[in-house]
Design an enzyme around this catalytic site. Sequence first.
Site: not given
Ligand code: PLP
Length: 377
Positions: A69-70, A149, A199, A323
């Site tokens: 996802g990143t 998240n 992701s 934190c």
């Molecule tokens: N975006 C959101 C909202 C997430 O919760 C996460 C993972 O925690 C990511 C992006 C990142 O995904 P990945 O772990 O596949 O890089």
Amino acid sequence: MIYLDHAATTPVPRAVAEEMFRVLTEDYGNPSSQYAYGRRAKGLVEDCRETVAQALGCEAARLFFTSCGTESDNWAFTAALWQNRRVGRHIVTTAVEHSAVLERCRWLEQDGYEITRILPDRDGNIPAEKVLEAVRPDTALVSVMLVNNETGNIYPISEIAAGLGAKNEKTLLHTDAVQGFLKVPFSAKTLGADFIALSAHKIGGPKGIGALYIGGRVRGPRALLPGGGQESGFRAGTEATAQIAGFAKATALRMENFAENLRHMAEIKAYAVERLGEISDLRFVARGTAPHVLSVSMPGYPSQNVVNELSEAGICISAGSACHQGKPSQVTAALGLEKRVAAGVVRLSFGPETTKKEIDAAADALRLHHDTRFPML
Ligand code: PLP
């Protein structure tokens, strides 16, 4: 072990792991190889693309596999800012995005971009008008996540998409839907965003595989990784066939029981609200309506202590909005919680497999922590 951290990652069903094993041992050809065995691997990748695209409600040709996802979030930025390089160097986002977006924005700021970060209200909500008001003639990109998240708030992406053209028809819209995919009902069509990041490991798939939807308004798009021509030449690198197969299998499994999964998670969340609500002083943080995320705070009880103690009892929850190296997370800070509340935030998150018995165990452990410890803050 009781696992209540499905927003962090999810258990991989045996059928997903078996499909990955099968691909690793039987279908290990390189999709770029010219012989039949390679073409078979290519066919597998395209079938998987079709499965994930169908679940997202888009054409397979618009969906590109990435490593996570990143990466998908970062590629959306790369492509949007390249396309709109002459539009301007202004970006609208929120103060509560995942670090993938927040950190990219911080980098861009150092490169001279101007970032407008919209704050949520006390309930964690961000109305579409607030985002649209910030759009200017030089806004290259709007990036707003679909589901937060840490709080489970759902943001009004389709409303933002519908209003964006009137503000600036060139501005592109990205949504990080990593926490929304197969957790809340939506499709690429109804959302109307130009980019959608996904992701696999949040839906029962393996880690290390994600996808980016790229819509028709995006020209090109700007390649993320130039190289051997994979992913239509836009994201090169030999396809991670086993991960891709795992992503597709997990998607298919979640799609089979989509409505039932959502109903079950919503029921579990309602039950958790009821059980945790019995703990005196406990506060609910924000009012996210996604069915799988619940953030609460025990003011004065530092979240890391709570997480550690539950961990010793075999229960996994997360210090969610808590934190980071002594400082509250961006989300906690953005919600404007008082210090004692912010320092006590923990997140419970659920999956289709979560049971009420597991919620009972967590509620009992939290109550025990509350009743036997002195508040420290
Ligand atoms: N975006 C959101 C909202 C997430 O919760 C996460 C993972 O925690 C990511 C992006 C990142 O995904 P990945 O772990 O596949 O890089």
